[in-house]
Motif scaffolding. Structure first.
Motif, PDB file in Angstrom:
ATOM      1  N   VAL A 227      33.673  77.434  41.210  1.00 26.65           N
ATOM      2  CA  VAL A 227      34.397  77.447  42.488  1.00 26.65           C
ATOM      3  C   VAL A 227      35.298  76.215  42.600  1.00 26.65           C
ATOM      4  O   VAL A 227      36.472  76.317  42.965  1.00 26.65           O
ATOM      5  N   VAL A 228      34.758  75.043  42.249  1.00 24.09           N
ATOM      6  CA  VAL A 228      35.534  73.799  42.378  1.00 24.09           C
ATOM      7  C   VAL A 228      36.692  73.778  41.376  1.00 24.09           C
ATOM      8  O   VAL A 228      37.795  73.318  41.694  1.00 24.09           O
ATOM      9  N   GLU A 232      39.868  72.759  43.785  1.00 21.39           N
ATOM     10  CA  GLU A 232      39.211  71.449  43.863  1.00 21.39           C
ATOM     11  C   GLU A 232      39.265  70.837  45.257  1.00 21.39           C
ATOM     12  O   GLU A 232      38.322  70.209  45.718  1.00 21.39           O
ATOM     13  N   THR A 233      40.369  71.036  45.963  1.00 22.46           N
ATOM     14  CA  THR A 233      40.540  70.333  47.231  1.00 22.46           C
ATOM     15  C   THR A 233      40.301  71.225  48.468  1.00 22.46           C
ATOM     16  O   THR A 233      40.733  70.901  49.574  1.00 22.46           O
ATOM     17  N   GLU A 234      39.612  72.332  48.255  1.00 27.32           N
ATOM     18  CA  GLU A 234      39.171  73.192  49.359  1.00 27.32           C
ATOM     19  C   GLU A 234      40.287  73.721  50.255  1.00 27.32           C
ATOM     20  O   GLU A 234      40.285  73.543  51.473  1.00 27.32           O
ATOM     21  N   LEU A 237      39.300  79.198  47.820  1.00 25.63           N
ATOM     22  CA  LEU A 237      37.964  79.703  47.484  1.00 25.63           C
ATOM     23  C   LEU A 237      36.819  78.756  47.841  1.00 25.63           C
ATOM     24  O   LEU A 237      35.754  79.180  48.281  1.00 25.63           O
ATOM     25  N   ARG A 238      37.046  77.441  47.646  1.00 30.56           N
ATOM     26  CA  ARG A 238      35.944  76.487  47.861  1.00 30.56           C
ATOM     27  C   ARG A 238      35.349  76.588  49.266  1.00 30.56           C
ATOM     28  O   ARG A 238      34.211  76.205  49.504  1.00 30.56           O
ATOM     29  N   GLY A 335      25.348  88.313  47.644  1.00 35.02           N
ATOM     30  CA  GLY A 335      26.125  87.765  46.537  1.00 35.02           C
ATOM     31  C   GLY A 335      27.631  87.901  46.718  1.00 35.02           C
ATOM     32  O   GLY A 335      28.387  87.656  45.789  1.00 35.02           O
ATOM     33  N   LYS A 336      28.080  88.277  47.915  1.00 32.14           N
ATOM     34  CA  LYS A 336      29.525  88.464  48.153  1.00 32.14           C
ATOM     35  C   LYS A 336      29.940  87.839  49.484  1.00 32.14           C
ATOM     36  O   LYS A 336      29.442  88.242  50.532  1.00 32.14           O
ATOM     37  N   ALA A 337      30.861  86.873  49.382  1.00 29.98           N
ATOM     38  CA  ALA A 337      31.300  86.210  50.614  1.00 29.98           C
ATOM     39  C   ALA A 337      32.630  86.772  51.091  1.00 29.98           C
ATOM     40  O   ALA A 337      33.384  87.352  50.306  1.00 29.98           O
ATOM     41  N   GLU A 338      32.887  86.615  52.379  1.00 29.38           N
ATOM     42  CA  GLU A 338      34.199  86.991  52.904  1.00 29.38           C
ATOM     43  C   GLU A 338      34.668  85.917  53.888  1.00 29.38           C
ATOM     44  O   GLU A 338      33.940  85.538  54.798  1.00 29.38           O
TER      45      GLU A 338
END
Ligand SMILES: NC(=O)c1ccc[n+]([C@@H]2O[C@H](COP(=O)([O-])OP(=O)(O)OC[C@H]3O[C@@H](n4cnc5c(N)ncnc54)[C@H](O)[C@@H]3O)[C@@H](O)[C@H]2O)c1
Ligand SMILES: [Zn+2]
Length: 357
Positions: A227-228, A232-234, A237-238, A335-338
């Motif tokens: 994810v990072v 990296e800086t959100e 996806l982060r 296991g799935k984010a939204e």
């Protein structure tokens, strides 16, 4: 030994996981040439000092390396700029320069403070090593480079992104954790199960889960690494790593960072996010009950014991707010984010479900 590499934009962060690896720290972190020229400052806290500091310090001294130590008081209330200022004094008085090394030995609080000191002292020093000693720090905070301190106005309001050069994870150190501090890490592990890999939820439900903790730590670190690396800086996806944290941070703040630990607040926040998601038709039905039961298995809190209006107000002051909307993270399926950009007045309506038993 398991090695995972997080390719950051500026630094390649090597994450090494092995039982007993603590005894090999000098071999791992010292440069291959002219090792005697490097000076090291180990930052730890009053609890961890008595447990693991000596072994590491002595192993460097045996090789003729100059080691200084800075011990901070244990606890979130010391994650402040005053503590960082004390660290700068220690670094200056021990002649630590840009080519030297800071080692953070401790939980998330030590890791966040020491990382911030490393990012800012002399505009950033060359070598930062994280040796996380809580479950929460091993699966989450030591990896990914976010560091910082709290202000009176709120948590983590000052900080930096600074990837550690190495993260050294030894699950043997978890043996000295109390049940509640161990459980705080479980809340973050369940977070990964909700947003990325549902097999983690099955594992954490098993009675003998702790015996195989290393496998789960590796899985979680690998998720965070992926994810990072992508964000990296959100900015994208982060943000999914904030699942359970929007409401969680509100609860943590309302309890003055004393009533609930970070992990406990995340536990409450996860259940709140699931409940809201089910109500919205986003989250698979029955998730609140299933995940709530797993959290309770570890005696983690699942109910929000604060006035919902007050929680809403703290959410509004969240630094992740963009204009009049907030990026709220739901679990769609196991296991799935939204990520749903939610207008703040709509969020107020959705949060009403948290009043219902
Ligand atoms: N940077 C990030 O990405 C990130 C992610 C998640 C959390 N965090 C931060 O992490 C902090 C929480 O971290 P934490 O839960 O590790 O808390 P913590 O660092 O306060 O540690 C909890 C307690 O455990 C003690 N301890 C540490 N290791 C031990 C061991 N092996 N045996 C016995 N006692 C031990 C500590 O002295 C402390 O009293 C919060 O400040 C949170 O904001 C940061
Ligand atoms: Zn967290």
């Amino acid at each position: 030994m398991k090695e995972l590499i997080l390719h950051g934009s500026k630094i390649e962060s090597h994450i090494l996981i092995e039982k007993g690896i603590l005894s090999k720290v000098p071999d791992i972190v010292l440069p291959k040439e002219k090792e005697e020229e490097i000076k090291i400052c180990i930052i730890t806290d009053t609890n961890v000092k008595d447990l693991y500091l000596n072994e590491i310090k002595e192993s460097f001294k045996k090789r003729g390396i100059i080691v200084s130590c800075h011990i901070i008081e244990a606890g979130e209330e010391y994650k402040t700029l005053d503590t960082v200022s004390d660290i700068y004094n220690t670094l200056v008085s021990n002649g630590i320069d840009r080519n030297d090394m800071i080692i953070a030995l401790g939980g998330g609080v030590v890791g966040d403070i020491a990382g911030f000191a490393a990012a800012t002292y002399l505009r950033g020093i060359k070598n930062l090593v994280q040796i996380p000693t809580t479950l929460l720090a091993q699966v989450d905070s030591s990896v990914g480079g976010k560091c910082g301190v709290d202000l009176l106005q709120g948590k983590n309001l000052v900080g930096a992104f600074r990837q550690p050069n190495q993260v050294i994870i030894d699950v043997n150190v978890l043996d000295s954790l109390t049940e509640d501090i161990y459980a705080a890490g479980i809340a973050e592990i369940i977070k990964y199960g909700c947003i990325w890999d549902s097999s983690i939820l099955d594992e954490v439900s098993k009675a003998d889960f702790k015996e195989n903790i290393e496998d789960t730590v590796i899985k979680c670190v690998d998720i965070k690494r992926k994810v990072v690396e992508e964000d990296e800086t959100e900015t994208g996806l982060r943000r999914i790593l904030n699942f359970g944290h929007t409401i969680g941070h509100g609860a943590e703040k309302l309890g003055n960072y004393k009533d609930l630990s970070h992990g406990e607040a995340v536990s409450v926040g996860i259940v709140a996010a699931l409940k809201m998601g089910e109500k919205m038709g986003i989250t698979v039905l029955g998730a609140t009950e299933r995940i709530g039961k797993i959290l309770q298995q570890y005696e983690l809190p699942i109910t929000l014991n604060y006035n919902i209006e007050d929680v809403y107000k703290t959410v509004l002051s969240d630094k992740k707010k963009k204009g009049n909307s907030i990026a709220f993270i739901y679990m769609k399926d196991y296991g799935k984010a939204e990520i749903v950009m939610t207008p703040i007045d709509e969020l107020k309506e959705i949060m009403k479900v948290l009043r219902e038993e």
